[in-house]
Design a protein around this motif. Structure first.
Motif, PDB file in Angstrom:
ATOM      1  N   HIS A  46      -2.790 -14.953  -1.101  1.00 40.90           N
ATOM      2  CA  HIS A  46      -2.523 -13.530  -0.950  1.00 40.90           C
ATOM      3  C   HIS A  46      -2.931 -13.083   0.444  1.00 40.90           C
ATOM      4  O   HIS A  46      -3.548 -13.836   1.194  1.00 40.90           O
ATOM      5  CB  HIS A  46      -3.256 -12.723  -2.024  1.00 40.90           C
ATOM      6  CG  HIS A  46      -4.751 -12.819  -1.968  1.00 40.90           C
ATOM      7  ND1 HIS A  46      -5.430 -13.946  -2.392  1.00 40.90           N
ATOM      8  CD2 HIS A  46      -5.689 -11.955  -1.541  1.00 40.90           C
ATOM      9  CE1 HIS A  46      -6.735 -13.749  -2.243  1.00 40.90           C
ATOM     10  NE2 HIS A  46      -6.916 -12.542  -1.713  1.00 40.90           N
ATOM     11  N   LYS A  90      -3.228  -2.729   1.359  1.00 41.46           N
ATOM     12  CA  LYS A  90      -2.238  -3.221   0.412  1.00 41.46           C
ATOM     13  C   LYS A  90      -2.444  -4.725   0.302  1.00 41.46           C
ATOM     14  O   LYS A  90      -2.771  -5.385   1.278  1.00 41.46           O
ATOM     15  CB  LYS A  90      -0.827  -2.931   0.904  1.00 41.46           C
ATOM     16  CG  LYS A  90      -0.482  -1.463   0.871  1.00 41.46           C
ATOM     17  CD  LYS A  90       0.973  -1.227   1.213  1.00 41.46           C
ATOM     18  CE  LYS A  90       1.274   0.234   1.039  1.00 41.46           C
ATOM     19  NZ  LYS A  90       1.718   0.916   2.185  1.00 41.46           N
ATOM     20  N   THR A  91      -2.249  -5.251  -0.887  1.00 41.52           N
ATOM     21  CA  THR A  91      -2.360  -6.688  -1.122  1.00 41.52           C
ATOM     22  C   THR A  91      -1.010  -7.223  -1.554  1.00 41.52           C
ATOM     23  O   THR A  91      -0.362  -6.633  -2.416  1.00 41.52           O
ATOM     24  CB  THR A  91      -3.421  -6.983  -2.199  1.00 41.52           C
ATOM     25  OG1 THR A  91      -4.673  -6.441  -1.781  1.00 41.52           O
ATOM     26  CG2 THR A  91      -3.562  -8.477  -2.439  1.00 41.52           C
ATOM     27  N   THR A  92      -0.611  -8.320  -0.953  1.00 40.94           N
ATOM     28  CA  THR A  92       0.611  -9.018  -1.343  1.00 40.94           C
ATOM     29  C   THR A  92       0.197 -10.365  -1.920  1.00 40.94           C
ATOM     30  O   THR A  92      -0.543 -11.111  -1.282  1.00 40.94           O
ATOM     31  CB  THR A  92       1.543  -9.230  -0.126  1.00 40.94           C
ATOM     32  OG1 THR A  92       1.825  -7.954   0.458  1.00 40.94           O
ATOM     33  CG2 THR A  92       2.833  -9.903  -0.552  1.00 40.94           C
ATOM     34  N   ASN A 104      -3.677  -9.298   7.287  1.00 42.58           N
ATOM     35  CA  ASN A 104      -2.382  -9.980   7.231  1.00 42.58           C
ATOM     36  C   ASN A 104      -2.502 -11.496   7.378  1.00 42.58           C
ATOM     37  O   ASN A 104      -1.660 -12.134   7.994  1.00 42.58           O
ATOM     38  CB  ASN A 104      -1.433  -9.397   8.276  1.00 42.58           C
ATOM     39  CG  ASN A 104      -1.288  -7.904   8.107  1.00 42.58           C
ATOM     40  OD1 ASN A 104      -0.986  -7.424   7.028  1.00 42.58           O
ATOM     41  ND2 ASN A 104      -1.554  -7.158   9.159  1.00 42.58           N
ATOM     42  N   HIS A 157      -4.108  -9.235   2.679  1.00 44.94           N
ATOM     43  CA  HIS A 157      -4.410  -7.812   2.677  1.00 44.94           C
ATOM     44  C   HIS A 157      -4.029  -7.227   4.035  1.00 44.94           C
ATOM     45  O   HIS A 157      -4.081  -7.934   5.044  1.00 44.94           O
ATOM     46  CB  HIS A 157      -5.911  -7.566   2.459  1.00 44.94           C
ATOM     47  CG  HIS A 157      -6.487  -8.321   1.305  1.00 44.94           C
ATOM     48  ND1 HIS A 157      -6.273  -7.960  -0.002  1.00 44.94           N
ATOM     49  CD2 HIS A 157      -7.276  -9.424   1.256  1.00 44.94           C
ATOM     50  CE1 HIS A 157      -6.912  -8.806  -0.798  1.00 44.94           C
ATOM     51  NE2 HIS A 157      -7.532  -9.710  -0.062  1.00 44.94           N
ATOM     52  N   THR A 158      -3.712  -5.960   4.060  1.00 47.36           N
ATOM     53  CA  THR A 158      -3.364  -5.304   5.324  1.00 47.36           C
ATOM     54  C   THR A 158      -4.601  -4.869   6.101  1.00 47.36           C
ATOM     55  O   THR A 158      -4.472  -4.374   7.222  1.00 47.36           O
ATOM     56  CB  THR A 158      -2.463  -4.079   5.071  1.00 47.36           C
ATOM     57  OG1 THR A 158      -3.118  -3.230   4.124  1.00 47.36           O
ATOM     58  CG2 THR A 158      -1.101  -4.510   4.543  1.00 47.36           C
ATOM     59  N   THR A 218      -9.562   1.534   2.863  1.00 48.30           N
ATOM     60  CA  THR A 218      -8.831   1.268   1.630  1.00 48.30           C
ATOM     61  C   THR A 218      -7.639   2.205   1.436  1.00 48.30           C
ATOM     62  O   THR A 218      -6.748   1.888   0.662  1.00 48.30           O
ATOM     63  CB  THR A 218      -9.762   1.330   0.412  1.00 48.30           C
ATOM     64  OG1 THR A 218     -10.488   2.565   0.434  1.00 48.30           O
ATOM     65  CG2 THR A 218     -10.726   0.158   0.419  1.00 48.30           C
ATOM     66  N   ASP A 219      -7.606   3.329   2.153  1.00 46.86           N
ATOM     67  CA  ASP A 219      -6.421   4.183   2.046  1.00 46.86           C
ATOM     68  C   ASP A 219      -5.202   3.519   2.690  1.00 46.86           C
ATOM     69  O   ASP A 219      -4.071   3.892   2.429  1.00 46.86           O
ATOM     70  CB  ASP A 219      -6.673   5.564   2.656  1.00 46.86           C
ATOM     71  CG  ASP A 219      -7.034   5.519   4.130  1.00 46.86           C
ATOM     72  OD1 ASP A 219      -7.434   4.449   4.639  1.00 46.86           O
ATOM     73  OD2 ASP A 219      -6.928   6.576   4.790  1.00 46.86           O
ATOM     74  N   LYS A 220      -5.434   2.495   3.521  1.00 51.09           N
ATOM     75  CA  LYS A 220      -4.352   1.751   4.168  1.00 51.09           C
ATOM     76  C   LYS A 220      -4.171   0.358   3.557  1.00 51.09           C
ATOM     77  O   LYS A 220      -3.274  -0.375   3.939  1.00 51.09           O
ATOM     78  CB  LYS A 220      -4.648   1.578   5.657  1.00 51.09           C
ATOM     79  CG  LYS A 220      -4.798   2.866   6.412  1.00 51.09           C
ATOM     80  CD  LYS A 220      -5.226   2.579   7.837  1.00 51.09           C
ATOM     81  CE  LYS A 220      -5.596   3.863   8.540  1.00 51.09           C
ATOM     82  NZ  LYS A 220      -6.223   3.626   9.822  1.00 51.09           N
TER      83      LYS A 220
END
Length: 137
Positions: free
Chosen positions: A57, A121-123, A95, A59-60, A117-119
Motif C-alpha cells: 500500500h 489517502k491510502t491506496t 507515495n 499513503h499520500t 491526516t486531512d490530506k
C-alpha cells in the motif's frame, strides 16, 4: 503463548480491539488502539498476531512506524525487508509502496504516526508474495 505475545498484549499503549474495518487488507488478525485522532494527526498502536502482515500500500503523507514490542518487518518497494525490534523507528516517505507486519513466529506491535491526516489517502494493492515473506529471517 506465541513468541512475544505477553509483551505485545501488555504495552503501555494498550492492545486495542479487533481491526475488523481493515481486515481485508491483512493476511491475519490485527488489533487497533487509536491514541490520537485530532489536531490533524493520527497516532495508533497496531498489534499483529504472528504471520499477520498487510498488503502492499501507499499513503499520500509520510508514515512513521515505531516498534513497541515483538518482532516485525517493513519493506519499501525496491528495497530489502527491514526487521523491526523494540525501539526501531522507520519512516516511509509519501507515495511509497510498502508493507509491514509481524514476523511469522512472533507477535508485533508498532505505533503508526501520520500527520496531515486531512490530506491523507491510502491506496491498497496486492498481497505480499507469501514465499518471499516466509523466507525472511
Amino acid at each position: 503463548m506465541a513468541k512475544n505475545e505477553e509483551e505485545v498484549k501488555n504495552t503501555p499503549f494498550g492492545f486495542g480491539t479487533s481491526n475488523d474495518a481493515y481486515a481485508k487488507y491483512f493476511t491475519g488478525k490485527s488489533y487497533l488502539n487509536p491514541l490520537a485522532t485530532k489536531a490533524n494527526c493520527n497516532i495508533a498502536n497496531v498489534n499483529f498476531e504472528p504471520g499477520c502482515i498487510n498488503k502492499w500500500h501507499e499513503h499520500t503523507v509520510p508514515q512513521i512506524l515505531v516498534c513497541v514490542a515483538g518482532e516485525g518487518w517493513v519493506q519499501e518497494e525496491g528495497k530489502p525487508a527491514h526487521k523491526m525490534t523494540p525501539g526501531d523507528v522507520y519512516v516511509v516517505s509519501p507515495n511509497t509502496r510498502h508493507w509491514h507486519g509481524a514476523a511469522k513466529d512472533s507477535w508485533f506491535s508498532h505505533l503508526s504516526i501520520m500527520a496531515d491526516t486531512d490530506k491523507a489517502k491510502t491506496t491498497w494493492y496486492e498481497d505480499v508474495d507469501p514465499e518471499y515473506y516466509n523466507n525472511l529471517k
